[in-house]
Design a protein around this motif. Structure first.
Motif, PDB file in Angstrom:
ATOM      1  N   LEU A  78       0.804  -1.211   0.000  1.00 35.97           N
ATOM      2  CA  LEU A  78       0.000   0.000   0.000  1.00 35.97           C
ATOM      3  C   LEU A  78       0.842   1.269   0.000  1.00 35.97           C
ATOM      4  O   LEU A  78       0.424   2.305   0.518  1.00 35.97           O
ATOM      5  N   ARG A 137       3.469   1.934   1.647  1.00 32.41           N
ATOM      6  CA  ARG A 137       4.021   2.299   2.944  1.00 32.41           C
ATOM      7  C   ARG A 137       5.528   2.081   2.999  1.00 32.41           C
ATOM      8  O   ARG A 137       6.061   1.178   2.354  1.00 32.41           O
ATOM      9  N   ALA A 189     -12.692  -5.843  11.135  1.00 25.72           N
ATOM     10  CA  ALA A 189     -12.881  -4.395  11.143  1.00 25.72           C
ATOM     11  C   ALA A 189     -13.021  -3.826  12.554  1.00 25.72           C
ATOM     12  O   ALA A 189     -12.718  -2.661  12.795  1.00 25.72           O
ATOM     13  N   GLU A 211      -4.624  -1.798   8.176  1.00 25.54           N
ATOM     14  CA  GLU A 211      -5.919  -1.596   7.513  1.00 25.54           C
ATOM     15  C   GLU A 211      -6.902  -2.736   7.779  1.00 25.54           C
ATOM     16  O   GLU A 211      -8.106  -2.606   7.528  1.00 25.54           O
ATOM     17  N   GLU A 212      -6.416  -3.859   8.298  1.00 19.53           N
ATOM     18  CA  GLU A 212      -7.270  -5.021   8.519  1.00 19.53           C
ATOM     19  C   GLU A 212      -7.933  -5.020   9.890  1.00 19.53           C
ATOM     20  O   GLU A 212      -8.788  -5.864  10.166  1.00 19.53           O
ATOM     21  N   LEU A 248      -0.701   7.186   9.639  1.00 18.17           N
ATOM     22  CA  LEU A 248      -1.507   6.168  10.307  1.00 18.17           C
ATOM     23  C   LEU A 248      -1.645   6.420  11.809  1.00 18.17           C
ATOM     24  O   LEU A 248      -1.897   5.497  12.580  1.00 18.17           O
ATOM     25  N   LYS A 286      -4.705   5.100  13.492  1.00 18.21           N
ATOM     26  CA  LYS A 286      -4.874   3.646  13.441  1.00 18.21           C
ATOM     27  C   LYS A 286      -3.864   2.923  14.355  1.00 18.21           C
ATOM     28  O   LYS A 286      -4.215   1.958  15.037  1.00 18.21           O
TER      29      LYS A 286
END
Length: 249
Positions: free
Chosen positions: A18, A20, A46, A66-67, A93, A96
């Motif tokens: 992605l 990164r 999620a 992201e997962e 991020l 996150k």
């Protein structure tokens, strides 16, 4: 991505995921394929809260953020934790991934009990008395149990995991018996195991293990062995999937 100023002996490495990138030092410990394999070994969700024990440079959270809902990244070494936090910021991020400097041997002072759904760990593989410690202290701590033992990491994982929460780790096959004993002592049962062999004809040198809190014993699923290199010394197609590539020159 935000702007970044690399410091002395630092470089920016592409994670092939992605877009990164991660900050690493040229003269210190850098992540290997074991971390890449672990990041993709287990399933998330999620709404899943994840904790990475001993995150190092933060590579595992960067590969799977992201997962999950959120990822906490805990690192003992203050310099490495700061480097991991800068990588998180560089990749945008911060909402996150949360990097925290701390010692998971003191896990009760850092996180509430049973507050995570998944815990990941790529701990040191070798007891202090075995092998030769690396010349660079940071590398030595990454390979040898100078600051925490196998039992320490499994005990910490159990404390923060919810009932039926999952713990995934990468280690060496020679200590698989110790891993199973420590898991059982902490109310966890192994559920999925996969051996990693460097190439055909060579014994496995890594093992991936996923265990469940409160899981029933005697129901281990042994996955097919993953071979990293083919006869020509190139990555196998299966190994390349973890790097998001079809080929690697």
């Amino acid at each position: 991505m935000s702007k970044i100023v690399l410091r002395e002996n630092e470089r920016l490495d592409d994670l092939n995921h992605l877009g990164r990138q991660i900050i690493q030092r040229t003269d210190a410990f850098c992540f290997g394929m074991d971390a890449v394999l672990l990041a993709h070994f287990t399933k998330y969700g999620a709404r899943c809260r994840v904790l990475d024990l001993g995150t190092g440079t933060g590579v595992i959270p960067l590969l799977m953020a992201e997962e999950a809902d959120t990822v906490d990244a805990l690192e003992l070494d203050a310099e490495m934790a700061e480097r991991a936090a800068r990588s998180v910021e560089y990749n945008g991020l911060e909402e996150k991934i949360r990097v925290k400097q701390g010692d998971y041997r003191e896990i009760k002072e850092l996180y509430p009990a049973e507050s995570f759904d998944v815990v990941l760990a790529n701990p040191p593989y070798f007891p202090v008395k075995s092998g030769l410690a690396a010349a660079v202290p940071e590398k030595a701590k990454a390979r040898h149990e100078l600051t925490a033992t196998l039992s320490d990491v499994i005990r910490a994982a159990r404390y923060v995991l919810k009932y039926h929460g999952r713990f995934a780790m990468v280690h060496i096959p020679e200590r698989l018996d110790e891993i199973f004993v420590a898991l059982s002592a902490n109310q966890m049962a192994p559920k999925r195991v996969q051996l990693i062999e460097p190439r055909e004809g060579k014994p496995a040198n890594l093992v991936l293990v996923e265990a469940m809190v409160g899981g029933q014993a005697g129901s281990i699923r042994w996955l097919p062995t993953l071979r990293v290199y083919d006869k020509e010394g190139k990555y196998t197609a299966e190994a390349l999937k973890y790097y998001g590539k079809e080929s690697m020159e």
